[in-house]
Design a protein around this motif. Structure first.
Motif, PDB file in Angstrom:
ATOM      1  N   GLN A   1       0.832  -1.215   0.000  1.00  0.00           N
ATOM      2  CA  GLN A   1       0.000   0.000   0.000  1.00  0.00           C
ATOM      3  C   GLN A   1       0.859   1.255   0.000  1.00  0.00           C
ATOM      4  OE1 GLN A   1      -2.320  -1.074   3.491  1.00  0.00           O
ATOM      5  NE2 GLN A   1      -4.173  -1.291   2.244  1.00  0.00           N
ATOM      6  N   VAL A   2       1.960   1.241   0.751  1.00  0.00           N
ATOM      7  CA  VAL A   2       2.850   2.401   0.767  1.00  0.00           C
ATOM      8  C   VAL A   2       3.439   2.627  -0.627  1.00  0.00           C
ATOM      9  CG1 VAL A   2       4.941   3.417   1.740  1.00  0.00           C
ATOM     10  CG2 VAL A   2       3.422   2.085   3.213  1.00  0.00           C
ATOM     11  N   VAL A   3       3.857   1.546  -1.266  1.00  0.00           N
ATOM     12  CA  VAL A   3       4.414   1.650  -2.626  1.00  0.00           C
ATOM     13  C   VAL A   3       3.376   2.232  -3.569  1.00  0.00           C
ATOM     14  CG1 VAL A   3       5.241   0.319  -4.609  1.00  0.00           C
ATOM     15  CG2 VAL A   3       6.080  -0.225  -2.307  1.00  0.00           C
ATOM     16  N   ARG A   4       2.170   1.701  -3.506  1.00  0.00           N
ATOM     17  CA  ARG A   4       1.107   2.140  -4.423  1.00  0.00           C
ATOM     18  C   ARG A   4       0.736   3.602  -4.190  1.00  0.00           C
ATOM     19  NH1 ARG A   4      -1.782  -1.837  -3.631  1.00  0.00           N
ATOM     20  NH2 ARG A   4      -3.264  -1.049  -2.105  1.00  0.00           N
ATOM     21  N   ARG A   5       0.570   3.990  -2.943  1.00  0.00           N
ATOM     22  CA  ARG A   5       0.123   5.359  -2.649  1.00  0.00           C
ATOM     23  C   ARG A   5       1.207   6.407  -2.890  1.00  0.00           C
ATOM     24  NH1 ARG A   5      -3.926   5.443   2.590  1.00  0.00           N
ATOM     25  NH2 ARG A   5      -5.267   3.701   1.952  1.00  0.00           N
ATOM     26  N   SER A   6       2.453   6.019  -2.674  1.00  0.00           N
ATOM     27  CA  SER A   6       3.534   6.992  -2.850  1.00  0.00           C
ATOM     28  C   SER A   6       3.963   7.135  -4.306  1.00  0.00           C
ATOM     29  CB  SER A   6       4.754   6.590  -2.016  1.00  0.00           C
ATOM     30  OG  SER A   6       5.341   5.400  -2.528  1.00  0.00           O
ATOM     31  N   GLY A   7       3.732   6.084  -5.091  1.00  0.00           N
ATOM     32  CA  GLY A   7       4.158   6.108  -6.482  1.00  0.00           C
ATOM     33  C   GLY A   7       5.658   5.906  -6.647  1.00  0.00           C
ATOM     34  N   LEU A   8       6.340   5.548  -5.572  1.00  0.00           N
ATOM     35  CA  LEU A   8       7.782   5.302  -5.621  1.00  0.00           C
ATOM     36  C   LEU A   8       8.045   3.816  -5.864  1.00  0.00           C
ATOM     37  CD1 LEU A   8       8.762   7.458  -2.509  1.00  0.00           C
ATOM     38  CD2 LEU A   8       9.096   8.092  -4.909  1.00  0.00           C
ATOM     39  N   GLY A   9       9.252   3.491  -6.308  1.00  0.00           N
ATOM     40  CA  GLY A   9       9.610   2.096  -6.527  1.00  0.00           C
ATOM     41  C   GLY A   9       9.681   1.315  -5.225  1.00  0.00           C
ATOM     42  N   ARG A  10       9.412   0.016  -5.301  1.00  0.00           N
ATOM     43  CA  ARG A  10       9.371  -0.826  -4.106  1.00  0.00           C
ATOM     44  C   ARG A  10      10.707  -0.807  -3.362  1.00  0.00           C
ATOM     45  NH1 ARG A  10       6.410  -5.178  -2.062  1.00  0.00           N
ATOM     46  NH2 ARG A  10       7.620  -6.744  -0.947  1.00  0.00           N
ATOM     47  N   ARG A  11      11.807  -0.972  -4.099  1.00  0.00           N
ATOM     48  CA  ARG A  11      13.115  -0.993  -3.453  1.00  0.00           C
ATOM     49  C   ARG A  11      13.408   0.343  -2.772  1.00  0.00           C
ATOM     50  NH1 ARG A  11      18.226  -3.272  -6.681  1.00  0.00           N
ATOM     51  NH2 ARG A  11      16.913  -5.123  -6.442  1.00  0.00           N
ATOM     52  N   GLN A  12      13.026   1.435  -3.419  1.00  0.00           N
ATOM     53  CA  GLN A  12      13.248   2.756  -2.832  1.00  0.00           C
ATOM     54  C   GLN A  12      12.423   2.938  -1.570  1.00  0.00           C
ATOM     55  OE1 GLN A  12      12.166   6.098  -5.339  1.00  0.00           O
ATOM     56  NE2 GLN A  12      13.637   7.451  -4.318  1.00  0.00           N
ATOM     57  N   VAL A  13      11.166   2.481  -1.617  1.00  0.00           N
ATOM     58  CA  VAL A  13      10.294   2.585  -0.444  1.00  0.00           C
ATOM     59  C   VAL A  13      10.864   1.788   0.723  1.00  0.00           C
ATOM     60  CG1 VAL A  13       8.039   1.911   0.488  1.00  0.00           C
ATOM     61  CG2 VAL A  13       8.173   3.103  -1.708  1.00  0.00           C
ATOM     62  N   ILE A  14      11.357   0.589   0.449  1.00  0.00           N
ATOM     63  CA  ILE A  14      11.944  -0.234   1.510  1.00  0.00           C
ATOM     64  C   ILE A  14      13.111   0.502   2.176  1.00  0.00           C
ATOM     65  CG2 ILE A  14      13.296  -2.332   1.953  1.00  0.00           C
ATOM     66  CD1 ILE A  14      11.527  -3.703  -0.209  1.00  0.00           C
ATOM     67  N   GLY A  15      13.987   1.079   1.362  1.00  0.00           N
ATOM     68  CA  GLY A  15      15.123   1.807   1.911  1.00  0.00           C
ATOM     69  C   GLY A  15      14.717   3.031   2.704  1.00  0.00           C
ATOM     70  N   LEU A  16      13.722   3.762   2.207  1.00  0.00           N
ATOM     71  CA  LEU A  16      13.273   4.965   2.905  1.00  0.00           C
ATOM     72  C   LEU A  16      12.572   4.614   4.220  1.00  0.00           C
ATOM     73  CD1 LEU A  16      11.930   7.101  -0.094  1.00  0.00           C
ATOM     74  CD2 LEU A  16      14.053   7.446   1.196  1.00  0.00           C
ATOM     75  N   LEU A  17      11.737   3.579   4.191  1.00  0.00           N
ATOM     76  CA  LEU A  17      11.068   3.156   5.424  1.00  0.00           C
ATOM     77  C   LEU A  17      12.097   2.724   6.466  1.00  0.00           C
ATOM     78  CD1 LEU A  17       7.984   1.098   4.138  1.00  0.00           C
ATOM     79  CD2 LEU A  17       7.926   3.283   5.363  1.00  0.00           C
ATOM     80  N   ALA A  18      13.129   2.034   6.020  1.00  0.00           N
ATOM     81  CA  ALA A  18      14.168   1.590   6.953  1.00  0.00           C
ATOM     82  C   ALA A  18      14.825   2.781   7.640  1.00  0.00           C
ATOM     83  CB  ALA A  18      15.216   0.752   6.216  1.00  0.00           C
ATOM     84  N   ARG A  19      15.127   3.822   6.882  1.00  0.00           N
ATOM     85  CA  ARG A  19      15.754   5.000   7.483  1.00  0.00           C
ATOM     86  C   ARG A  19      14.789   5.713   8.429  1.00  0.00           C
ATOM     87  NH1 ARG A  19      20.482   6.514   6.231  1.00  0.00           N
ATOM     88  NH2 ARG A  19      20.215   8.707   6.779  1.00  0.00           N
ATOM     89  N   LEU A  20      13.530   5.817   8.023  1.00  0.00           N
ATOM     90  CA  LEU A  20      12.540   6.489   8.864  1.00  0.00           C
ATOM     91  C   LEU A  20      12.287   5.717  10.161  1.00  0.00           C
ATOM     92  CD1 LEU A  20      10.089   7.606   6.037  1.00  0.00           C
ATOM     93  CD2 LEU A  20      11.431   9.132   7.502  1.00  0.00           C
TER      94      LEU A  20
END
Length: 209
Positions: A169-188
């Motif tokens: 859902q985060v990937v879909r709503r943000s429109g960002l790539g899955r790998r990028q979302v994983i990395g950003l969530l990890a930092r957050l």
């Protein structure tokens, strides 16, 4: 305190985040999942020779003790740190295997085909770690940065996070790539901006506060 009183004190706590009962050991690879989960979370102990209802059944063979060692030293990558203590009560032998939290996460359990999976401990369950957990551990091992930089992608991700969302859902709503979302969530998550929870059989993410 004698062995029986000590063991009954532990058993009275029941199974929880840092304690698991094992009636008997028949599969070192399955036991390795519990070792992985404790090592990747807050540490814990396995009471081996104790039934789910807390009854003392005892460890019955040298083969069981051999498999306990295999679980830590053969079927975990990297090898997990584990301490075995033997107690005697009611004519039975109980082994308490204590696993400290690892400083080198993830500790993975290895299956029959050589595949490695990392587990985490949630309440009294061993759950396969999400890709975000793996990314958080990579961040921690690399000790990347001491400050959070709020780039356009980070703000875009945070704007998309309304409520508790699965990774998809985060990937879909943000429109960002899955790998990028994983990395950003990890930092957050590392900087306490996002929290990861486990609900209804899946990991969900939400903003803190």
């Amino acid at each position: 305190m004698d062995d029986r009183r000590y063991l009954l004190g532990l058993i009275s706590e029941g199974e929880h985040q840092q304690q698991d009962f094992k009636y008997k050991v028949t599969d070192a690879q399955k036991l390795a999942r519990s070792v992985s989960a404790f090592a990747n979370t807050d540490g814990g102990r396995l009471l081996i020779g104790v039934r789910d209802d807390g009854h003392l059944s005892g460890v019955r063979s040298e083969e069981e003790i051999y498999m306990m060692h295999q679980a830590a030293y053969k079927f975990c990558r990297p090898e997990a740190s584990i301490k075995f203590d033997t107690y005697h009560a009611e004519g039975r032998t109980i082994v308490v295997a204590t696993v400290p939290p690892s400083a080198h996460k993830p500790v993975c359990a290895v299956d029959d085909e050589g595949r490695q999976r990392a587990y985490i401990r949630i309440a009294d369950e061993n759950i396969v770690a999400s890709p975000v957990h793996l990314a958080v551990w990579r961040e921690q091992q690399a000790e990347r940065g001491t400050m959070m930089t709020y780039t356009g992608e980070v703000r875009r991700l945070m704007d998309a996070m309304q409520g508790r969302l699965s990774l998809s859902q985060v990937v879909r709503r943000s429109g960002l790539g899955r790998r990028q979302v994983i990395g950003l969530l990890a930092r957050l998550i590392r900087f306490g901006v996002v929290r990861c929870d486990y609900a209804d059989g899946q990991f969900v993410f939400c903003l803190v506060g």
